[in-house]
Design a protein around this motif. Sequence first.
Motif, PDB file in Angstrom:
ATOM      1  N   PRO A 112       0.925  -1.446   0.112  1.00 35.59           N
ATOM      2  CA  PRO A 112      -0.052  -0.018   0.026  1.00 35.59           C
ATOM      3  C   PRO A 112       0.773   1.590   0.110  1.00 35.59           C
ATOM      4  CG  PRO A 112      -0.659  -1.444   1.998  1.00 35.59           C
ATOM      5  CD  PRO A 112       0.658  -2.500   1.231  1.00 35.59           C
ATOM      6  N   PRO A 113      -0.012   2.213  -0.266  1.00 33.58           N
ATOM      7  CA  PRO A 113       1.220   3.495  -0.485  1.00 33.58           C
ATOM      8  C   PRO A 113       1.296   4.178   0.569  1.00 33.58           C
ATOM      9  CG  PRO A 113      -0.863   3.800  -2.477  1.00 33.58           C
ATOM     10  CD  PRO A 113      -0.997   2.516  -1.140  1.00 33.58           C
ATOM     11  N   SER A 114       2.398   4.877   0.561  1.00 34.56           N
ATOM     12  CA  SER A 114       3.065   5.198   1.793  1.00 34.56           C
ATOM     13  C   SER A 114       3.369   6.832   2.056  1.00 34.56           C
ATOM     14  CB  SER A 114       4.504   4.470   2.428  1.00 34.56           C
ATOM     15  OG  SER A 114       4.906   5.314   3.760  1.00 34.56           O
ATOM     16  N   ALA A 115       3.034   7.661   3.023  1.00 32.67           N
ATOM     17  CA  ALA A 115       3.237   8.891   3.059  1.00 32.67           C
ATOM     18  C   ALA A 115       4.214   9.273   2.473  1.00 32.67           C
ATOM     19  CB  ALA A 115       2.601   9.557   3.988  1.00 32.67           C
ATOM     20  N   ASP A 116       5.752   8.661   2.791  1.00 29.74           N
ATOM     21  CA  ASP A 116       7.115   8.869   2.339  1.00 29.74           C
ATOM     22  C   ASP A 116       7.312   8.244   1.072  1.00 29.74           C
ATOM     23  OD1 ASP A 116       7.210  10.238   5.214  1.00 29.74           O
ATOM     24  OD2 ASP A 116       7.654   7.600   5.582  1.00 29.74           O
ATOM     25  N   ALA A 121       9.839  16.077   2.170  1.00 28.51           N
ATOM     26  CA  ALA A 121      11.337  14.862   1.641  1.00 28.51           C
ATOM     27  C   ALA A 121      10.870  14.485   1.585  1.00 28.51           C
ATOM     28  CB  ALA A 121      12.467  14.909   2.487  1.00 28.51           C
ATOM     29  N   LYS A 122      10.830  13.167   0.381  1.00 26.40           N
ATOM     30  CA  LYS A 122      10.099  11.751  -0.133  1.00 26.40           C
ATOM     31  C   LYS A 122      11.342  10.893  -0.586  1.00 26.40           C
ATOM     32  CE  LYS A 122       5.736  13.656  -0.177  1.00 26.40           C
ATOM     33  NZ  LYS A 122       4.635  12.820   0.995  1.00 26.40           N
ATOM     34  N   LYS A 123      10.845   9.277  -0.286  1.00 24.62           N
ATOM     35  CA  LYS A 123      11.778   8.128  -0.436  1.00 24.62           C
ATOM     36  C   LYS A 123      11.100   7.602  -1.888  1.00 24.62           C
ATOM     37  CE  LYS A 123      12.832   5.922   2.495  1.00 24.62           C
ATOM     38  NZ  LYS A 123      13.496   5.374   3.751  1.00 24.62           N
ATOM     39  N   HIS A 124      12.095   6.532  -2.257  1.00 21.82           N
ATOM     40  CA  HIS A 124      12.329   6.100  -3.804  1.00 21.82           C
ATOM     41  C   HIS A 124      13.602   5.054  -3.447  1.00 21.82           C
ATOM     42  CE1 HIS A 124      15.264   9.155  -5.899  1.00 21.82           C
ATOM     43  NE2 HIS A 124      15.407   7.709  -6.406  1.00 21.82           N
ATOM     44  N   ALA A 125      13.419   4.096  -4.669  1.00 18.29           N
ATOM     45  CA  ALA A 125      14.249   3.032  -4.912  1.00 18.29           C
ATOM     46  C   ALA A 125      14.044   2.995  -6.041  1.00 18.29           C
ATOM     47  CB  ALA A 125      13.795   1.715  -3.825  1.00 18.29           C
ATOM     48  N   THR A 126      15.256   2.979  -7.175  1.00 21.98           N
ATOM     49  CA  THR A 126      14.787   3.179  -8.580  1.00 21.98           C
ATOM     50  C   THR A 126      15.408   1.356  -8.650  1.00 21.98           C
ATOM     51  OG1 THR A 126      15.163   4.815  -8.943  1.00 21.98           O
ATOM     52  CG2 THR A 126      15.621   3.598 -11.046  1.00 21.98           C
ATOM     53  N   ARG A 127      14.725   0.704  -9.439  1.00 20.20           N
ATOM     54  CA  ARG A 127      14.789  -0.703 -10.503  1.00 20.20           C
ATOM     55  C   ARG A 127      14.475  -0.695 -12.085  1.00 20.20           C
ATOM     56  NH1 ARG A 127      11.477  -4.772  -6.090  1.00 20.20           N
ATOM     57  NH2 ARG A 127      12.451  -4.034  -4.556  1.00 20.20           N
ATOM     58  N   VAL A 128      15.792  -0.799 -13.241  1.00 21.03           N
ATOM     59  CA  VAL A 128      15.476  -1.452 -14.171  1.00 21.03           C
ATOM     60  C   VAL A 128      15.479  -2.761 -14.438  1.00 21.03           C
ATOM     61  CG1 VAL A 128      18.050  -0.506 -14.567  1.00 21.03           C
ATOM     62  CG2 VAL A 128      15.603  -0.610 -16.225  1.00 21.03           C
ATOM     63  N   GLU A 129      14.912  -3.551 -15.632  1.00 18.63           N
ATOM     64  CA  GLU A 129      14.815  -4.828 -15.376  1.00 18.63           C
ATOM     65  C   GLU A 129      15.194  -5.115 -17.066  1.00 18.63           C
ATOM     66  OE1 GLU A 129      12.544  -6.402 -12.583  1.00 18.63           O
ATOM     67  OE2 GLU A 129      11.326  -4.803 -12.937  1.00 18.63           O
ATOM     68  N   ALA A 130      15.498  -6.333 -17.207  1.00 23.44           N
ATOM     69  CA  ALA A 130      15.476  -6.715 -18.409  1.00 23.44           C
ATOM     70  C   ALA A 130      15.296  -8.450 -18.591  1.00 23.44           C
ATOM     71  CB  ALA A 130      16.724  -6.661 -18.866  1.00 23.44           C
ATOM     72  N   ALA A 163      16.712  -9.999 -14.446  1.00 19.86           N
ATOM     73  CA  ALA A 163      18.230  -9.736 -14.454  1.00 19.86           C
ATOM     74  C   ALA A 163      17.409  -7.558 -14.184  1.00 19.86           C
ATOM     75  CB  ALA A 163      19.095  -9.612 -15.846  1.00 19.86           C
ATOM     76  N   ARG A 164      18.112  -7.359 -12.822  1.00 16.41           N
ATOM     77  CA  ARG A 164      17.979  -6.341 -12.885  1.00 16.41           C
ATOM     78  C   ARG A 164      19.143  -5.986 -11.755  1.00 16.41           C
ATOM     79  NH1 ARG A 164      13.213  -7.386  -7.774  1.00 16.41           N
ATOM     80  NH2 ARG A 164      15.391  -7.692  -6.152  1.00 16.41           N
ATOM     81  N   LEU A 165      19.148  -4.223 -11.908  1.00 16.53           N
ATOM     82  CA  LEU A 165      20.167  -3.463 -11.365  1.00 16.53           C
ATOM     83  C   LEU A 165      19.089  -2.680 -10.347  1.00 16.53           C
ATOM     84  CD1 LEU A 165      22.008  -1.600 -14.363  1.00 16.53           C
ATOM     85  CD2 LEU A 165      22.803  -4.082 -12.396  1.00 16.53           C
ATOM     86  N   GLU A 166      19.145  -3.214  -9.088  1.00 10.42           N
ATOM     87  CA  GLU A 166      18.448  -1.868  -8.005  1.00 10.42           C
ATOM     88  C   GLU A 166      18.823  -0.982  -7.702  1.00 10.42           C
ATOM     89  OE1 GLU A 166      15.342  -3.377  -4.423  1.00 10.42           O
ATOM     90  OE2 GLU A 166      16.536  -5.092  -5.265  1.00 10.42           O
ATOM     91  N   TYR A 167      18.927   0.245  -7.756  1.00 13.42           N
ATOM     92  CA  TYR A 167      19.716   1.642  -6.374  1.00 13.42           C
ATOM     93  C   TYR A 167      19.465   1.043  -5.552  1.00 13.42           C
ATOM     94  CZ  TYR A 167      21.778   2.135 -11.182  1.00 13.42           C
ATOM     95  OH  TYR A 167      21.719   2.375 -12.545  1.00 13.42           O
ATOM     96  N   PRO A 168      20.187   2.007  -4.669  1.00 16.69           N
ATOM     97  CA  PRO A 168      19.628   2.032  -2.783  1.00 16.69           C
ATOM     98  C   PRO A 168      18.744   2.710  -2.752  1.00 16.69           C
ATOM     99  CG  PRO A 168      21.995   2.230  -3.412  1.00 16.69           C
ATOM    100  CD  PRO A 168      21.576   2.081  -4.629  1.00 16.69           C
ATOM    101  N   SER A 169      17.857   2.912  -2.123  1.00 19.80           N
ATOM    102  CA  SER A 169      16.951   3.773  -1.362  1.00 19.80           C
ATOM    103  C   SER A 169      17.348   5.248  -1.386  1.00 19.80           C
ATOM    104  CB  SER A 169      16.002   3.612  -0.193  1.00 19.80           C
ATOM    105  OG  SER A 169      15.686   1.831  -0.334  1.00 19.80           O
ATOM    106  N   ARG A 170      16.664   5.983  -1.736  1.00 18.30           N
ATOM    107  CA  ARG A 170      17.508   7.503  -1.461  1.00 18.30           C
ATOM    108  C   ARG A 170      16.382   8.440  -1.051  1.00 18.30           C
ATOM    109  NH1 ARG A 170      20.907  10.848  -6.446  1.00 18.30           N
ATOM    110  NH2 ARG A 170      21.354  12.525  -4.764  1.00 18.30           N
ATOM    111  N   THR A 171      16.222   9.224  -0.381  1.00 13.68           N
ATOM    112  CA  THR A 171      15.685  10.611   0.018  1.00 13.68           C
ATOM    113  C   THR A 171      15.987  11.703  -0.804  1.00 13.68           C
ATOM    114  OG1 THR A 171      15.116   9.247   2.206  1.00 13.68           O
ATOM    115  CG2 THR A 171      14.036  11.397   1.931  1.00 13.68           C
ATOM    116  N   LEU A 172      14.441  12.385  -1.646  1.00 18.92           N
ATOM    117  CA  LEU A 172      15.132  13.753  -1.798  1.00 18.92           C
ATOM    118  C   LEU A 172      14.436  14.580  -1.156  1.00 18.92           C
ATOM    119  CD1 LEU A 172      14.351  12.654  -6.094  1.00 18.92           C
ATOM    120  CD2 LEU A 172      16.519  13.114  -4.630  1.00 18.92           C
TER     121      LEU A 172
END
Length: 622
Positions: free
Chosen positions: A128-132, A189-198, A307-316
């Motif tokens: 479920p979506p979080s406020a962060d 401030a908000k948090k995200h975690a980027t993934r790109v996949e094959a 196969a994926r690249l998963e970047y560390p969570s980051r807060t902007l």
Amino acid sequence: MDRDSIVRWMVIAGILLGGYWLFYGKKESSPGQEQLPTESYVNAPGFAPDPIDVEPGKPPPPFPPKGEICTIRGNRFEAELSSHGAGLTHFRLTDRYAKTPSADMSTTPDIERWRNLRTLFRPHPGAPPSADDQVKYDRFDWKVERLGGAGCQFTYLDDAVQIVKTVKAGERPFELTVETTLTNLADSAKKHATRVEAFAFRTNAEIKGGLGRVSPFLTNLECARGDGVKRKAKDDDVFKKAPYWFEEPLVDRYSAIANYYFAQALVPLEAAPGGGGEKPACGLLAEQWYGANQKPDDDQAGAIYHARLEYPSRTLEPHESATYRQIAFFGPKERAVLGAAAGGWSHLGDLINLGTFSPVAKVLVAIIAWIHAHLTLGNWGLAIIVLTLGLRIALFPLTWKQIQSTIAMRRLKPEIDILNAKFKDDAQAKNLAMMELWRKNKVNPLGGCLPALVQMPIWFALYATLQTAIEFFNTPFLWFRDLSAPDPYFLLPFVLGAAMIVQQRIVPMQGMDPLQQKMMLWLMPAVFTVMMLFLPAALGVYMLTNSVLGITQQLVVEKLFPSSGGPRPGGPRAGGPSAGGPSTDKGKSGTAGEKQQRSDGSNNRGEMVTSPATLRKGKARV
């Protein structure tokens, strides 16, 4: 061929078969993978789900609209991306690959969740979506802007985030550059975690090998970090228990899906020299996939490879941005192309996996590439023939050791026959007498095995090279339409079998009973003929060339060192009149009895003959 030669070749054959099983012949284990948890996503309003997103108690949803398609024409490829998820719907190879079944690298069904370059931004998809959360949804439709024919720019915008994803054709072959920028539009401030996949999908039928051949579509998953590459096959234990994914942290080279001839690799540019960004983790997964009426091992069932690249969570912070950049390589494993791919620093050449003897195989590849470029005018079939001849010449010192061992055993054959007859009922005494005979004459019966064992790494490396080289893929030679495929007319297997029969016929079969003779004459050629029905024509060209060279070598050996015993020191050459050859003087020819046994105890071929009476009295001497 004497019994000792049979023993030697049986030892060699056993080692070859064992090596093949160890390095190439491992079969997929029986299905036993646990069922993965059902994937779930939070969809943006208006986003049409996939047909496989079935809700309990409801019918499957229809196929969603394809979305707006953006086409990119790059170096030796053409790509299509959809606004419905901003992933690849097709990636087609051009030039010599255009008309092959592998021309479209998009092997998965046209499902949004399995489209290459798909990107996720929430730390826990499906939760479920979080406020962060910087991004509220896992899946949404994008707006697309075409950048001529060389790129596409996708944009997503809401009250919390702006995402701009730009995909362009790279300068090098089969490459796309991907750059994704997130900007925080919220007041906090908000948090995200980027993934790109094959992704890739292969059925069980596609990865099933034939007799003696591994399927070229047998797929591995790879994570490369530092000097190492972690490779995982479909049946790896890591995919059979929670959390199911294989994770490799701090990846600075690539995450990839690869088979013998083609690869899909994601390279994080943050890890490039001077990149300065955080290194992602590499994630791998082989997920069994089969229909309601299928079993996991059905031919048309299969697996989805992730196969994926998963970047560390980051807060902007508010109005702060973060950018992620990758190079996506989707194409054939051409050595020159891989060497320069992504700038060369990621060493995509390691996608070519030549097995345990990879160092030897890489040398052979370099040699055959040089031959192809400088000696055979760009003809790969002739390059194989020249390489085979060169290897024969280079390995001749070892081959000569085998020949010397065979000649030495031939010279002792009369005495060995005597021992076999004398001690036919006492194996232990016969073995002791044989060892003493070999010791006195300084002969090692297994002397021909060691040179063959030394050559085995080269044989295995050459086998891997000729079976997996993309240079032979879709390359014609003589009547072969494709050197990487079996002979379409089945001529080569039978020609090779006939050549092996010829080779067996010119090799003396002394000391063998009729059953052994038939086995060596017919069984071995028959086995290789059946194997060649499934092996690549490139390997068959090598084997036939090698067989012809072997026949030539054997004819020369038989001419110089006939099976009657070979040249004897201080005497006429074997095969001449005094050694049992036909006399040119009719007046000196012996009687019928003399031809069977002369007064000195030898027959007309110069071989010692001992009467049964002498053997019974134990007077035979060595």
